[in-house]
Scaffold this motif. Sequence first.
Motif, PDB file in Angstrom:
ATOM      1  N   GLY A 130      -0.092   0.996  11.319  1.00 35.19           N
ATOM      2  CA  GLY A 130      -0.515   1.779  10.166  1.00 35.19           C
ATOM      3  C   GLY A 130      -1.724   1.184   9.489  1.00 35.19           C
ATOM      4  N   VAL A 131      -2.417   2.023   8.722  1.00 34.19           N
ATOM      5  CA  VAL A 131      -3.571   1.577   7.940  1.00 34.19           C
ATOM      6  C   VAL A 131      -3.431   2.096   6.516  1.00 34.19           C
ATOM      7  CG1 VAL A 131      -5.108   1.480   9.935  1.00 34.19           C
ATOM      8  CG2 VAL A 131      -4.955   3.582   8.607  1.00 34.19           C
ATOM      9  N   ALA A 132      -4.059   1.386   5.589  1.00 34.33           N
ATOM     10  CA  ALA A 132      -4.001   1.765   4.179  1.00 34.33           C
ATOM     11  C   ALA A 132      -5.364   1.546   3.549  1.00 34.33           C
ATOM     12  CB  ALA A 132      -2.943   0.942   3.453  1.00 34.33           C
ATOM     13  N   ALA A 133      -5.697   2.401   2.571  1.00 36.16           N
ATOM     14  CA  ALA A 133      -6.994   2.318   1.909  1.00 36.16           C
ATOM     15  C   ALA A 133      -6.897   1.746   0.498  1.00 36.16           C
ATOM     16  CB  ALA A 133      -7.640   3.696   1.855  1.00 36.16           C
ATOM     17  N   THR A 134      -5.684   1.580  -0.022  1.00 23.10           N
ATOM     18  CA  THR A 134      -5.491   1.031  -1.363  1.00 23.10           C
ATOM     19  C   THR A 134      -4.329   0.047  -1.347  1.00 23.10           C
ATOM     20  OG1 THR A 134      -3.851   2.632  -2.165  1.00 23.10           O
ATOM     21  CG2 THR A 134      -6.184   3.270  -2.319  1.00 23.10           C
ATOM     22  N   GLY A 135      -4.243  -0.733  -2.419  1.00 27.75           N
ATOM     23  CA  GLY A 135      -3.116  -1.646  -2.543  1.00 27.75           C
ATOM     24  C   GLY A 135      -1.793  -0.915  -2.613  1.00 27.75           C
ATOM     25  N   LEU A 136      -1.775   0.200  -3.324  1.00 28.28           N
ATOM     26  CA  LEU A 136      -0.533   0.968  -3.427  1.00 28.28           C
ATOM     27  C   LEU A 136      -0.109   1.505  -2.068  1.00 28.28           C
ATOM     28  CD1 LEU A 136      -1.062   3.004  -6.734  1.00 28.28           C
ATOM     29  CD2 LEU A 136       0.381   0.990  -6.375  1.00 28.28           C
ATOM     30  N   GLU A 137      -1.076   1.922  -1.269  1.00 29.90           N
ATOM     31  CA  GLU A 137      -0.747   2.466   0.053  1.00 29.90           C
ATOM     32  C   GLU A 137      -0.159   1.398   0.974  1.00 29.90           C
ATOM     33  OE1 GLU A 137      -4.040   4.457   1.843  1.00 29.90           O
ATOM     34  OE2 GLU A 137      -4.198   5.968   0.257  1.00 29.90           O
ATOM     35  N   ILE A 138      -0.680   0.181   0.930  1.00 27.01           N
ATOM     36  CA  ILE A 138      -0.149  -0.848   1.827  1.00 27.01           C
ATOM     37  C   ILE A 138       1.243  -1.287   1.388  1.00 27.01           C
ATOM     38  CG2 ILE A 138      -1.225  -2.826   0.661  1.00 27.01           C
ATOM     39  CD1 ILE A 138      -0.616  -2.300   4.463  1.00 27.01           C
ATOM     40  N   VAL A 139       1.503  -1.291   0.081  1.00 25.58           N
ATOM     41  CA  VAL A 139       2.853  -1.608  -0.392  1.00 25.58           C
ATOM     42  C   VAL A 139       3.834  -0.543   0.095  1.00 25.58           C
ATOM     43  CG1 VAL A 139       4.332  -1.854  -2.424  1.00 25.58           C
ATOM     44  CG2 VAL A 139       2.068  -2.936  -2.385  1.00 25.58           C
ATOM     45  N   ALA A 140       3.434   0.724  -0.023  1.00 28.03           N
ATOM     46  CA  ALA A 140       4.292   1.817   0.447  1.00 28.03           C
ATOM     47  C   ALA A 140       4.490   1.740   1.956  1.00 28.03           C
ATOM     48  CB  ALA A 140       3.678   3.162   0.056  1.00 28.03           C
ATOM     49  N   LEU A 141       3.438   1.385   2.679  1.00 28.24           N
ATOM     50  CA  LEU A 141       3.539   1.275   4.130  1.00 28.24           C
ATOM     51  C   LEU A 141       4.497   0.152   4.522  1.00 28.24           C
ATOM     52  CD1 LEU A 141       2.397   2.474   6.780  1.00 28.24           C
ATOM     53  CD2 LEU A 141       0.602   0.729   6.675  1.00 28.24           C
ATOM     54  N   ALA A 142       4.434  -0.956   3.797  1.00 29.21           N
ATOM     55  CA  ALA A 142       5.344  -2.075   4.065  1.00 29.21           C
ATOM     56  C   ALA A 142       6.795  -1.669   3.823  1.00 29.21           C
ATOM     57  CB  ALA A 142       4.976  -3.277   3.201  1.00 29.21           C
ATOM     58  N   ASP A 143       7.008  -0.806   2.844  1.00 25.42           N
ATOM     59  CA  ASP A 143       8.364  -0.318   2.570  1.00 25.42           C
ATOM     60  C   ASP A 143       8.848   0.631   3.664  1.00 25.42           C
ATOM     61  OD1 ASP A 143       8.505  -1.726   0.200  1.00 25.42           O
ATOM     62  OD2 ASP A 143       7.880  -0.034  -1.047  1.00 25.42           O
ATOM     63  N   ALA A 144       7.931   1.346   4.290  1.00 23.64           N
ATOM     64  CA  ALA A 144       8.308   2.421   5.213  1.00 23.64           C
ATOM     65  C   ALA A 144       8.345   2.004   6.682  1.00 23.64           C
ATOM     66  CB  ALA A 144       7.345   3.601   5.053  1.00 23.64           C
ATOM     67  N   ARG A 145       7.551   1.017   7.067  1.00 20.50           N
ATOM     68  CA  ARG A 145       7.420   0.659   8.475  1.00 20.50           C
ATOM     69  C   ARG A 145       7.846  -0.778   8.733  1.00 20.50           C
ATOM     70  NH1 ARG A 145       3.931   3.966  11.295  1.00 20.50           N
ATOM     71  NH2 ARG A 145       4.945   2.994  13.101  1.00 20.50           N
ATOM     72  N   GLU A 146       8.175  -1.068   9.976  1.00 19.08           N
ATOM     73  CA  GLU A 146       8.455  -2.444  10.375  1.00 19.08           C
ATOM     74  C   GLU A 146       7.133  -3.115  10.725  1.00 19.08           C
ATOM     75  OE1 GLU A 146      11.413  -2.941  13.341  1.00 19.08           O
ATOM     76  OE2 GLU A 146      12.872  -1.659  12.348  1.00 19.08           O
ATOM     77  N   ILE A 147       6.762  -4.091   9.922  1.00 19.75           N
ATOM     78  CA  ILE A 147       5.471  -4.759  10.060  1.00 19.75           C
ATOM     79  C   ILE A 147       5.696  -6.263  10.162  1.00 19.75           C
ATOM     80  CG2 ILE A 147       3.241  -5.209   8.953  1.00 19.75           C
ATOM     81  CD1 ILE A 147       3.582  -2.539   7.474  1.00 19.75           C
ATOM     82  N   ASP A 148       4.960  -6.889  11.062  1.00 19.81           N
ATOM     83  CA  ASP A 148       5.013  -8.345  11.190  1.00 19.81           C
ATOM     84  C   ASP A 148       3.885  -9.015  10.421  1.00 19.81           C
ATOM     85  OD1 ASP A 148       7.234  -8.413  13.061  1.00 19.81           O
ATOM     86  OD2 ASP A 148       5.830  -7.657  14.564  1.00 19.81           O
ATOM     87  N   VAL A 149       2.673  -8.464  10.563  1.00 24.58           N
ATOM     88  CA  VAL A 149       1.492  -9.076   9.957  1.00 24.58           C
ATOM     89  C   VAL A 149       0.618  -7.990   9.343  1.00 24.58           C
ATOM     90  CG1 VAL A 149      -0.586 -10.464  10.355  1.00 24.58           C
ATOM     91  CG2 VAL A 149       1.501 -10.945  11.661  1.00 24.58           C
ATOM     92  N   ILE A 150       0.113  -8.273   8.146  1.00 24.38           N
ATOM     93  CA  ILE A 150      -0.846  -7.375   7.492  1.00 24.38           C
ATOM     94  C   ILE A 150      -2.188  -8.077   7.390  1.00 24.38           C
ATOM     95  CG2 ILE A 150      -1.468  -6.176   5.357  1.00 24.38           C
ATOM     96  CD1 ILE A 150       1.525  -5.873   4.794  1.00 24.38           C
ATOM     97  N   LEU A 151      -3.250  -7.375   7.812  1.00 22.12           N
ATOM     98  CA  LEU A 151      -4.613  -7.826   7.565  1.00 22.12           C
ATOM     99  C   LEU A 151      -5.045  -7.196   6.245  1.00 22.12           C
ATOM    100  CD1 LEU A 151      -6.159  -7.427  11.132  1.00 22.12           C
ATOM    101  CD2 LEU A 151      -5.513  -9.558   9.990  1.00 22.12           C
ATOM    102  N   MET A 152      -5.241  -8.023   5.226  1.00 21.06           N
ATOM    103  CA  MET A 152      -5.359  -7.532   3.857  1.00 21.06           C
ATOM    104  C   MET A 152      -6.714  -7.844   3.226  1.00 21.06           C
ATOM    105  SD  MET A 152      -3.451  -6.243   1.200  1.00 21.06           S
ATOM    106  CE  MET A 152      -1.736  -6.759   1.340  1.00 21.06           C
ATOM    107  N   ASP A 153      -7.385  -6.802   2.761  1.00 22.82           N
ATOM    108  CA  ASP A 153      -8.566  -6.988   1.924  1.00 22.82           C
ATOM    109  C   ASP A 153      -8.089  -7.351   0.521  1.00 22.82           C
ATOM    110  OD1 ASP A 153     -11.166  -6.972   1.012  1.00 22.82           O
ATOM    111  OD2 ASP A 153     -11.263  -4.808   0.772  1.00 22.82           O
ATOM    112  N   LEU A 154      -8.907  -8.059  -0.245  1.00 19.26           N
ATOM    113  CA  LEU A 154      -8.494  -8.453  -1.585  1.00 19.26           C
ATOM    114  C   LEU A 154      -8.962  -7.498  -2.669  1.00 19.26           C
ATOM    115  CD1 LEU A 154      -8.924 -12.340  -1.604  1.00 19.26           C
ATOM    116  CD2 LEU A 154      -6.836 -10.987  -1.320  1.00 19.26           C
TER     117      LEU A 154
END
Length: 204
Positions: free
Chosen positions: A31-55
């Motif tokens: 999955g990909v996310a364009a905002t901080g809120l989107e990546i938090v929601a994605l982490a809640d919804a999908r099984e993820i091992d590693v996130i590449l995160m912009d600050l």
Amino acid sequence: MVRVAIADDHPVVRDGLGLLMDMLPDVELVGVAATGLEIVALADAREIDVILMDLRMPKLGGVEAIRKIRARHPDIKVVVLTTYADDVAEIADAYEAGAVDILTKDADRKDIHAAVVAAFKGLVSPRIVRRRENRAPDGLTAREVDVLRLIAAGKSNSEIIAQLGVSEATIKTHINRIFAKTESEHRAQAVRYAYRHGLASSDE
């Protein structure tokens, strides 16, 4: 397979990282996310091992997103990819929030792949190990240490503002927090604290 998600508000960066992940035989882009809120929601919804995160993202910054994700999903590892590696305070906040490594966005495919695999294996970057070993006392943040060192060097508030490029209100907030954390009533006591804890030297 390492399940990876990407969080970055720039489409070109997201697309480029996505293509890179698709080229790696042991990585699955989930999955990909364009905002901080989107990546938090994605982490809640999908099984993820590693996130590449912009600050620096809209709606919710990367540091706060890391905090929320690590609080809810402590098994998810976060590797920061940033353009602003010289922003010491922001990088320090990312480390403290739980990032396991940090790379600049000009890192090559080999470095990004190595960072993702290392994070998946639970390895912490030597850069973060060194930072944790050298953590400032009494909960001082990296930016507060910067301000304290400048105070110890005899800089006035206006000089500190000019050097760090922040507002007068921000500097006053930092100084108030420094005084509270170091139990100092005035600058002279804060300077003594800085020398006593090795945060300043006569060479500065």
